[in-house]
Design an enzyme around this catalytic site. Structure first.
Site, PDB file in Angstrom:
ATOM      1  N   HIS A   1       0.804  -1.221   0.000  1.00  0.00           N
ATOM      2  CA  HIS A   1       0.000   0.000   0.000  1.00  0.00           C
ATOM      3  C   HIS A   1       0.836   1.269   0.000  1.00  0.00           C
ATOM      4  O   HIS A   1       0.296   2.368  -0.085  1.00  0.00           O
ATOM      5  CB  HIS A   1      -0.970   0.003   1.188  1.00  0.00           C
ATOM      6  CG  HIS A   1      -2.212  -0.781   0.916  1.00  0.00           C
ATOM      7  ND1 HIS A   1      -3.406  -0.196   0.564  1.00  0.00           N
ATOM      8  CD2 HIS A   1      -2.434  -2.112   0.904  1.00  0.00           C
ATOM      9  CE1 HIS A   1      -4.310  -1.136   0.365  1.00  0.00           C
ATOM     10  NE2 HIS A   1      -3.743  -2.313   0.563  1.00  0.00           N
TER      11      HIS A   1
ATOM     12  N   ASN B   1     -24.767  21.449 -10.009  1.00  0.00           N
ATOM     13  CA  ASN B   1     -25.014  22.889  -9.961  1.00  0.00           C
ATOM     14  C   ASN B   1     -24.809  23.554 -11.309  1.00  0.00           C
ATOM     15  O   ASN B   1     -24.714  24.766 -11.404  1.00  0.00           O
ATOM     16  CB  ASN B   1     -24.149  23.560  -8.890  1.00  0.00           C
ATOM     17  CG  ASN B   1     -22.678  23.263  -9.127  1.00  0.00           C
ATOM     18  OD1 ASN B   1     -22.325  22.597 -10.082  1.00  0.00           O
ATOM     19  ND2 ASN B   1     -21.852  23.782  -8.246  1.00  0.00           N
TER      20      ASN B   1
END
Lengths: 722, 187
Positions: free
Chosen positions: A248, A698
């Site tokens: 990771h 929006n």
């Protein structure tokens, strides 16, 4: 019952503590009965626990596989053609190493000095060189949920980077100076576990060396705090804190598993710089630690080709990500008309298979240039595409221009990665990926780790061989969550240590760490970070984790509901709406491909049974999950989006190069085209444009990634009934 | 001149004795002699559960000997450890960890256990506990129960006993055993 009975009689007479006034034979019979029932109780719980574990693990690994498949696809596109300008930028972001820069220029870029600290800042102030006081302050601050100012973050990380560059690939440490060494496994952003370890075991010091075995980030919410604390100690005690790299510690993996998001969320202005610096730091983390020349500590494990001498010589920082193998030039040796008709995906029941990143299975006989191990094309055996045709098709789908066969000029960058890739590069890369991604298996041999998509599965014979070759006696690794926090295998020569408790969910597992002295005998300390402070009984914790796993599973089922209904209908030619249990189990596995024991799970997943048959329409309805909050007329696209939302998010974050959290409508369209090409779906341009517009909430021409992902979150209506 | 017939042999013999019980020796378990009476549906269920215990990455459908008992119990039977060892053919401790069995070998073992007569019902279980109910008031002393389970029969370890009894005793250290049995059987 033979000798057993007789042995216990004398014991019975010996104990006076509790007088048993019951005749011996009756007591024994009663004891046996109770013990039998107890053992059955425990076995049933164990079954449930395994089921739960399987569910979590399958979903987790399937996610990892998914990501690797996605990257394979991108890599393939990159390698096979040169797209037109605008599209090129899109994909090249993924594979762009760095701009033309030398380290000294990077240092200027990362410089903290221009970052002002406002008077209103109430967090800790750090001075360098790092002092014990400084690190303790840091630990205290994080305990109290404060945030370190970006200036100090950059400064601390900068110092760390400088230090790591002079460390070797393999750390060597000895117990003779310090009596005992502590070894910790995966932490995955669980700050509470790190603090618990420090509380139980003491802070790191010259007398108390620590080895941390990778996977510090992703999944938990405090990945950055963990890194800062560990790096702080590293700067303070560079010989006594040993940090190994995990799979990771990879910026591409971080895009998917939460670390990138965490950093950008906490540092809106400087997040991008911090991430870039971390990318370099990760690539400079050492790959292994050897204790007393006898104990090898690596994050994942080994393979049959693991060679510590090779590993100690590589330029480790060149291998920035497991998902980016050394670049290769295109050498199409007259292979244009080769047919590929081997199925990459195996027929093995119950497991998804993907080519491993590193391992060439001898079974596959591809005739394309063999040097690419990562980019084997997933092509169905039913279609006899030639390479050419397939490429053309995909390119068309992705909307790219046709250019083929140009040797790719290597992007020049600060790292010495230019020029033709060599055999050595690939071999080195394989060494590193194997060490970071592999898992042990009970049988002998070594095979590609197809569940994860990277590294190998290695057997006891390989352990024996590799340990002997290097004169070692024990391999300590992490990478896999274990219920008790640790687990031996391979005749106690391999030890898995995992330090993130409650990894899957509260109560799922304990964490553990190892204390080891000069005798090199590991001693374990287990713990479980608890938010509520209440000890759950075994049954309660099994129950809790189980419910959580079933919730995740139901979401997966719901996301695939159209495919499930089609699969069920194949068994239901007369449209009765009913199918048998077996049919339900086969169909579900075929669609979800998670390798789960569906018959065992059925009682908990399906309540609508009629005469032993499953009413599948009713069942789908009962999954009780609401649709995502997006309002899009085309529900099949919606379902596809939900199924692939992790991939989508990953692509978004790649595209969002300035890490603003916003992408333009145009970029969204490109993303979608790429994804649908990867999924081999045909979607009209109009559909995509409509989609883009309806998501632009929006209506300002750009899409907020977080908002978008939030809108995707499904709400499990059944959750509130607990 | 027959020596007094004793059930057990004299203690401390000169040579080590083979651990054979004196009563008629139980014949070794012969899987071939078991007729399988399961329905196809049941067999599918068992297969699923078997796979759950299978830890081979290639799904070889094999489990270790040590897991066999757990699997049989998870499927709803409650044999004693001795019965498990019997169907496994009295393996050594090492065999338990390293030897594997596949599904076809498992089925007759499971069938044999399923056919065993002394299964033990809820009532039997309660009866078993009632034995320790000295005052006849529906409760047993937790301490006594712990002691019995750890020292008699197929002894349980201390942490196993602890796990079983967790949160079961009241303030006086007593356990209402009917409730206890219901709790055990409910999971």
């Amino acid at each position: 019952m033979g000798c057993g009975m007789r042995k216990s009689e004398p014991k019975l007479k010996k104990c006076d503590r509790v007088s048993i006034s019951v005749p011996a034979a009756t007591a024994i019979r009663a004891a046996l009965l109770i013990q039998r029932w107890y053992r059955q109780y425990v076995a049933r719980l164990e079954m449930r626990r395994r089921c739960t574990w399987n569910i979590f693990q399958s979903i987790e690994y399937a996610g990892q596989q998914d990501q690797i498949k996605l990257y394979s696809f991108f890599g393939h596109l990159m390698d096979h053609f040169t797209p037109a300008c605008s599209e090129r930028n899109l994909i090249s972001h993924i594979f762009r190493e760095n701009e033309i820069c030398r380290d000294i220029e990077w240092e200027r870029y990362f410089c903290y000095k221009s970052v002002e600290v406002a008077d209103s800042y109430s967090g800790p102030h750090l001075t360098f060189p790092m002092t014990f006081c400084g690190v303790s302050k840091l630990v205290e601050a994080f305990k109290h949920k404060q945030q370190l100012h970006a200036r100090y973050v950059l400064q601390l990380l900068g110092e760390t980077w400088r230090l790591l560059r002079i460390l070797p690939n393999i750390n060597h440490v000895s117990t003779c100076h310090t009596k005992e060494i502590t070894i910790c496994g995966d932490l995955h952003g669980h700050l509470e576990d790190l603090l618990l370890i420090f509380y139980k075991n003491g802070l790191p010091s010259l007398e108390k060396p620590y080895v941390f075995n990778g996977d510090y980030v992703d999944r938990g919410k405090n990945s950055l705090e963990i890194l800062l604390i560990l790096f702080g100690f590293l700067l303070l005690y560079p010989n006594d804190i040993l940090l190994n790299r995990g799979n990771h510690e990879d910026h591409i993996v971080n895009l998917r598993y939460g670390f990138t998001k965490e950093v950008l969320g906490k540092y809106r202005v400087h997040g991008k710089k911090i991430l870039k610096l971390l990318q370099k730091i990760f690539s400079w983390l050492p790959l292994a630690t050897v204790i007393d020349q006898k104990v090898l500590v690596v994050h994942g494990g080994i393979s049959d080709t693991t060679d510590l001498d090779v590993i100690s010589r590589v330029d480790r920082h060149r291998y920035v990500s497991a998902l980016r193998p050394p670049k290769r030039s295109l050498t199409v040796n007259g292979d244009k008309n080769q047919t590929i008709n081997e199925e990459v995906f195996g027929q093995m029941e119950g497991r998804r298979r993907v080519c491993s990143l590193t391992y060439q299975s001898p079974v596959q006989k591809f005739n394309i240039p063999q040097r690419r191990s990562l980019h084997n094309l997933p092509i169905s055996s039913q279609l006899n595409w030639t390479v050419e045709e397939e490429l053309k098709r995909r390119r068309r789908q992705a909307g790219f221009n046709q250019s083929y066969g140009e040797p790719k000029k290597s992007d020049s960058d600060s790292d010495p990665e230019s020029g033709e890739p060599t055999e050595t590069d690939e071999n080195e890369w394989k060494q590193i990926v194997d060490v970071l991604w592999s898992d042990p298996m009970p049988q002998n041999g070594c095979m590609p780790n197809e569940v994860r998509g990277g590294g190998c599965y290695w057997g006891p014979d390989v352990t024996q061989e590799v340990l002997e070759k290097h004169n070692l006696q024990l391999l300590i690794r992490s990478h896999e969550c274990k219920q008790e926090g640790y687990e031996f295998c391979h005749d106690r020569r391999v030890l898995t240590i995992f330090s993130a408790s409650n990894y899957y969910d509260l109560g799922s597992n304990r964490g553990a760490y190892i204390r080891m002295g000069p005798d090199l005998v590991p001693h374990f300390v287990q713990y479980q970070a608890s938010r509520t402070g209440i000890e759950l009984s075994l049954r309660q914790s099994v129950g809790h984790t189980e419910r959580s796993a079933l919730r995740s599973l139901r979401q997966q089922l719901f996301a695939h509901k159209s495919d499930l209904i089609s699969a069920f209908q194949e068994y239901d030619s007369e449209n009765t709406g009913l199918i048998s249990q077996s049919q339900w189990a086969s169909a579900t596995e075929k669609v979800l491909n998670l390798g789960l024991p569906w018959r065992v799970l059925r009682p908990q997943l399906v309540s609508s049974m009629k005469d032993g048959m499953v009413d599948y329409h009713k069942w789908i309805q009962e999954l009780s999950i609401t649709e995502p909050k997006l309002e899009i007329s085309d529900t099949s696209i919606l379902e596809t989006m939900y199924k692939n939302h992790s991939n989508l998010e990953t692509i978004f974050r790649i595209i969002d190069t300035d890490h603003s959290g916003l992408i333009s409508l145009e970029e969204f369209r490109q993303t979608w085209k790429l994804l649908s090409s990867h999924l081999k779906m045909d979607i009209s341009d109009k559909a995509i444009t409509d989609l883009a517009h309806s998501i632009d909430f929006n209506k300002d021409g750009s899409i907020d990634i977080n908002e978008f992902m939030e809108a995707f979150r499904l709400v499990d209506l059944s959750a509130h009934t607990e | 001149m027959a020596p007094k017939k004793k059930e057990e042999p004299k203690p401390a013999p000169a040579a080590p004795k083979p651990p054979e019980p004196e009563r008629p020796k139980t014949p070794e378990f012969d899987p071939a002699s078991v007729t399988l009476e399961f329905t196809p549906d049941q067999i599918e269920d068992f297969k699923d559960a078997f796979q759950l215990f299978d830890r081979t990455p290639t799904n070889e459908m094999k489990i270790t000997y040590a897991q066999c008992g757990d699997l049989i119990r998870a499927l709803g039977q409650n044999p004693t450890n001795a019965e498990i060892m019997h169907v496994l053919g009295k393996p050594t401790a090492e065999d338990m960890q390293s030897k594997m069995l596949d599904f076809d070998q498992f089925l007759p073992m499971h069938q044999h256990i399923c056919k065993a007569k002394d299964r033990g019902t809820f009532e039997d279980f309660v009866e078993g506990l009632r034995v320790f109910d000295k005052e006849g008031n529906g409760t047993v002393m937790g301490a006594e129960l712990r002691h019995v389970l750890a020292t008699l029969g197929e002894k349980m370890k201390e942490d196993e006993v602890e796990q079983l009894m967790q949160n079961q005793e009241d303030a006086n250290g007593c356990i209402n055993y009917e409730a206890f049995v219901k709790y055990i059987m409910a999971s």
